[in-house]
Motif scaffolding. Sequence first.
Motif, PDB file in Angstrom:
ATOM      1  N   LEU A  19     138.983  13.842  -3.955  1.00 26.74           N
ATOM      2  CA  LEU A  19     140.400  14.181  -3.864  1.00 26.74           C
ATOM      3  C   LEU A  19     141.229  13.419  -4.893  1.00 26.74           C
ATOM      4  O   LEU A  19     142.180  13.957  -5.472  1.00 26.74           O
ATOM      5  N   CYS A  20     140.861  12.172  -5.156  1.00 27.39           N
ATOM      6  CA  CYS A  20     141.600  11.365  -6.129  1.00 27.39           C
ATOM      7  C   CYS A  20     141.570  11.992  -7.523  1.00 27.39           C
ATOM      8  O   CYS A  20     142.576  12.011  -8.229  1.00 27.39           O
ATOM      9  N   ALA A  21     140.441  12.533  -7.904  1.00 22.66           N
ATOM     10  CA  ALA A  21     140.324  13.170  -9.222  1.00 22.66           C
ATOM     11  C   ALA A  21     141.119  14.466  -9.281  1.00 22.66           C
ATOM     12  O   ALA A  21     141.641  14.827 -10.333  1.00 22.66           O
ATOM     13  N   GLU A  22     141.209  15.165  -8.165  1.00 24.64           N
ATOM     14  CA  GLU A  22     142.028  16.383  -8.120  1.00 24.64           C
ATOM     15  C   GLU A  22     143.501  16.048  -8.273  1.00 24.64           C
ATOM     16  O   GLU A  22     144.232  16.755  -8.962  1.00 24.64           O
ATOM     17  N   LEU A  23     143.940  14.993  -7.607  1.00 23.12           N
ATOM     18  CA  LEU A  23     145.351  14.636  -7.607  1.00 23.12           C
ATOM     19  C   LEU A  23     145.782  13.803  -8.801  1.00 23.12           C
ATOM     20  O   LEU A  23     146.959  13.771  -9.142  1.00 23.12           O
ATOM     21  N   LEU A  24     144.848  13.142  -9.441  1.00 24.92           N
ATOM     22  CA  LEU A  24     145.173  12.252 -10.558  1.00 24.92           C
ATOM     23  C   LEU A  24     144.139  12.373 -11.690  1.00 24.92           C
ATOM     24  O   LEU A  24     143.493  11.402 -12.069  1.00 24.92           O
ATOM     25  N   PRO A  25     143.985  13.572 -12.243  1.00 28.04           N
ATOM     26  CA  PRO A  25     142.945  13.779 -13.262  1.00 28.04           C
ATOM     27  C   PRO A  25     143.187  13.018 -14.562  1.00 28.04           C
ATOM     28  O   PRO A  25     142.259  12.812 -15.334  1.00 28.04           O
ATOM     29  N   GLU A  26     144.424  12.580 -14.775  1.00 27.56           N
ATOM     30  CA  GLU A  26     144.722  11.805 -15.983  1.00 27.56           C
ATOM     31  C   GLU A  26     144.074  10.431 -15.952  1.00 27.56           C
ATOM     32  O   GLU A  26     143.836   9.844 -17.005  1.00 27.56           O
ATOM     33  N   LEU A  27     143.790   9.926 -14.742  1.00 25.03           N
ATOM     34  CA  LEU A  27     143.245   8.572 -14.619  1.00 25.03           C
ATOM     35  C   LEU A  27     141.883   8.509 -13.926  1.00 25.03           C
ATOM     36  O   LEU A  27     141.211   7.488 -13.997  1.00 25.03           O
ATOM     37  N   VAL A  28     141.496   9.579 -13.232  1.00 21.18           N
ATOM     38  CA  VAL A  28     140.257   9.548 -12.450  1.00 21.18           C
ATOM     39  C   VAL A  28     139.383  10.750 -12.786  1.00 21.18           C
ATOM     40  O   VAL A  28     139.839  11.890 -12.767  1.00 21.18           O
ATOM     41  N   ASP A  29     138.137  10.482 -13.080  1.00 20.67           N
ATOM     42  CA  ASP A  29     137.126  11.520 -13.293  1.00 20.67           C
ATOM     43  C   ASP A  29     136.061  11.303 -12.217  1.00 20.67           C
ATOM     44  O   ASP A  29     136.107  10.312 -11.490  1.00 20.67           O
ATOM     45  N   LEU A  30     135.116  12.211 -12.131  1.00 16.03           N
ATOM     46  CA  LEU A  30     134.037  12.047 -11.157  1.00 16.03           C
ATOM     47  C   LEU A  30     132.708  11.921 -11.878  1.00 16.03           C
ATOM     48  O   LEU A  30     132.477  12.578 -12.897  1.00 16.03           O
ATOM     49  N   ASP A  31     131.830  11.079 -11.336  1.00 13.35           N
ATOM     50  CA  ASP A  31     130.497  10.962 -11.918  1.00 13.35           C
ATOM     51  C   ASP A  31     129.631  12.123 -11.423  1.00 13.35           C
ATOM     52  O   ASP A  31     130.109  13.014 -10.717  1.00 13.35           O
ATOM     53  N   GLU A  32     128.373  12.127 -11.779  1.00 15.10           N
ATOM     54  CA  GLU A  32     127.488  13.247 -11.435  1.00 15.10           C
ATOM     55  C   GLU A  32     127.253  13.413  -9.936  1.00 15.10           C
ATOM     56  O   GLU A  32     126.820  14.457  -9.484  1.00 15.10           O
TER      57      GLU A  32
END
Length: 68
Positions: A19-32
């Motif tokens: 959810l964090c990557a959805e809401l803050l894609p400028e600062l958070v990505d997801l690993d594999e």
Amino acid sequence: MTHTRTLRVDRIACTGRGLCAELLPELVDLDEWGYPVLLRTTVPARLRGHARRAVAACPVLALRTDRG
């Protein structure tokens, strides 16, 4: 005076919902595996509102911002 905000993830508490990557894609990505990878830890002033929403939305309270 404006204080710097630092984004942090508690990797032990995180369950990898993304959810964090959805809401803050400028600062958070997801690993594999779907766990957050911080692209940058300093939260720019223009993204502070988005960061607060992402922190509030984390279902396991693994995301936080600290005053620097």
